[in-house]
Enzyme design. Structure first.
Site, short mmCIF file in Angstrom:
data_model
loop_
_atom_site.label_atom_id
_atom_site.label_comp_id
_atom_site.label_asym_id
_atom_site.label_seq_id
_atom_site.Cartn_x
_atom_site.Cartn_y
_atom_site.Cartn_z
N HIS A 70 31.13 21.33 6.65
CA HIS A 70 30.94 19.88 6.77
C HIS A 70 29.46 19.60 7.05
O HIS A 70 28.79 20.35 7.78
CB HIS A 70 31.80 19.32 7.91
CG HIS A 70 33.17 18.90 7.47
ND1 HIS A 70 34.25 18.86 8.33
CD2 HIS A 70 33.64 18.50 6.27
CE1 HIS A 70 35.32 18.45 7.68
NE2 HIS A 70 34.98 18.22 6.43
N ASP A 72 27.76 17.65 8.96
CA ASP A 72 27.22 17.54 10.32
C ASP A 72 27.08 18.90 11.00
O ASP A 72 26.59 18.98 12.13
CB ASP A 72 28.07 16.59 11.17
CG ASP A 72 29.52 17.00 11.28
OD1 ASP A 72 30.05 17.63 10.34
OD2 ASP A 72 30.15 16.70 12.32
N ASP A 264 34.94 22.82 14.72
CA ASP A 264 35.88 21.71 14.84
C ASP A 264 37.31 22.25 14.70
O ASP A 264 37.58 23.08 13.83
CB ASP A 264 35.62 20.68 13.75
CG ASP A 264 34.28 19.99 13.92
OD1 ASP A 264 33.55 20.32 14.86
OD2 ASP A 264 33.95 19.14 13.07
#
Length: 385
Positions: A70, A72, A264
């Site tokens: 991802h 970020d 995450d």
């Protein structure tokens, strides 16, 4: 490195989820092991964060570990590589680049990058289409899931100098054991559940010498006129036979420090066995139900609703992080990856109250120390008794 870790330091560069704010940058943290620096994730503007910290931006950065691709968590890796590897732009033929002549690179250890499938393709495409030429070698090792292709680079772009061929590492019994190991530390990894393939890393200091009591040894050493250097060998755990036949045994080694650094996740269960008895667990806590504390809480909001929404997006609440910390018997929990709604300016009462409330939610499930990460937070991980 020396044969023991004199210090283990964690420095946080970014604690935001998805969207950065004036007080939170995208995900990144540094683990400093003596003089070496390893980065875990590298969100946008990580090199700017490093420049404002006590971490040196340069040759000390030896490894980068990416939890998932991802943006970020990875958009900052190319500019950081350009800074660390003496990057330059232009149309120069890399084969003629004087920075890459064998006389100057054969002794240089490459920057090592570990990440899931796509990490290598992202870096190769980014450097190729931005015409960035790196002046020092690097290598990308990919942690392949069972559903991934087992070989190949997963990109049509060819490998070009100074990139060196990397490994495609298959799982064994559902984990990636010892993806890196030397005489001091090992790194293993396991999949954790998120909205995309995601990895958690476990950094383990190998067993270290136990505490020695000189009174147990000095009489024997004096009687045999043994050199005091013998004491150093005993401290390292050796067994030594003295001239009079006495055998002295060094103290048994004791476990070193263990750090669990998760990407995450809404469920990190697959990493449980690797993570047991961690000295530090770094776990996301993206969303929280904070009635009476967060003014943006809606009347109809419930904890169950916030947890369901968070899980549906691949994320955790503080209670979920606390429950996992308890499950693995972690000695300390560091919460990070907070929603943009939770501003942490370090000054306003509202911000302080919100972060303290988030900490309190994790403590409902976990009775150890809990800390909410802030950008530029830096602390040492001490040896446990």
């Amino acid at each position: 490195m020396p044969q023991i870790l004199s210090s283990v330091n964690v420095t946080v560069f970014g604690t935001a989820s998805a969207t950065p704010s004036s007080s939170r940058n995208h995900s990144a943290l540094a683990l400093r092991l003596n003089g070496d620096t390893w980065l875990f994730d590298c969100g946008e503007a990580t090199q700017h964060r490093i420049q404002k910290s006590s971490v040196r931006l340069g040759k000390n950065i030896k490894k980068i570990f990416i939890t998932h691709t991802h943006g970020d968590h990875i958009f900052g890796i190319l500019p950081l590589m350009a800074a660390v590897l003496n990057g330059a732009g232009g149309m120069i033929d890399v084969a003629q680049d004087t920075r890459l002549q064998s006389s100057t690179t054969e002794e240089v250890q490459p920057l090592e990058i570990y990440g899931p499938l796509g990490t290598r393709a992202f870096i190769r495409a980014g450097s190729f289409y931005s015409y960035t030429n790196f002046g020092a070698p690097y290598v990308v090792h990919e942690l392949r899931f069972p559903s991934d292709p087992s070989d190949g680079d997963y990109t049509e772009l060819p490998l070009r100098l100074p990139e060196r061929p990397g490994r495609n590492i298959a799982q064994t019994d559902g984990v990636w054991k010892d993806i890196f190991r030397d005489d001091i530390v090992s790194v293993s990894a396991a999949p954790i559940l998120h909205s995309v393939p995601c990895v958690g890393f476990v950094v383990t200091e190998l067993p270290i010498p136990g505490k020695i009591n000189p009174k147990d040894y000095i009489p024997h050493l004096k009687r045999n006129k043994a050199p005091m250097s013998t004491m150093r060998r005993l401290q390292d755990g050796e067994s030594i036979e003295l001239p009079d036949g006495t055998v002295l045994h060094g103290p048994p080694r004791k476990p070193g420090r263990k750090l669990v650094i998760l990407g995450d996740t809404y469920d990190p269960s697959p990493i449980t066995d690797l993570a047991l008895d961690a000295d530090l667990l770094i776990h996301e806590a993206t969303n929280a139900h904070l009635p009476g504390t967060d003014p943006r809480t809606k009347d109809g909001d419930t904890y169950e609703g916030v947890e369901a929404q968070s899980t549906s997006r691949g994320h955790s609440t503080p209670q979920m992080a606390g429950a996992f910390a308890k499950r693995i018997r972690a000695r300390k929990l560091l919460l990070n990856h907070f929603s943009a709604r939770y501003v942490d300016d370090g000054e306003s009462e509202e911000a302080k109250n919100i972060m303290e409330a988030i900490r309190g939610l994790a403590m409902q499930k976990y009775d150890g120390p809990v800390v909410c990460a802030r950008d530029f937070m830096s602390f040492d991980v001490e040896l446990h008794n």
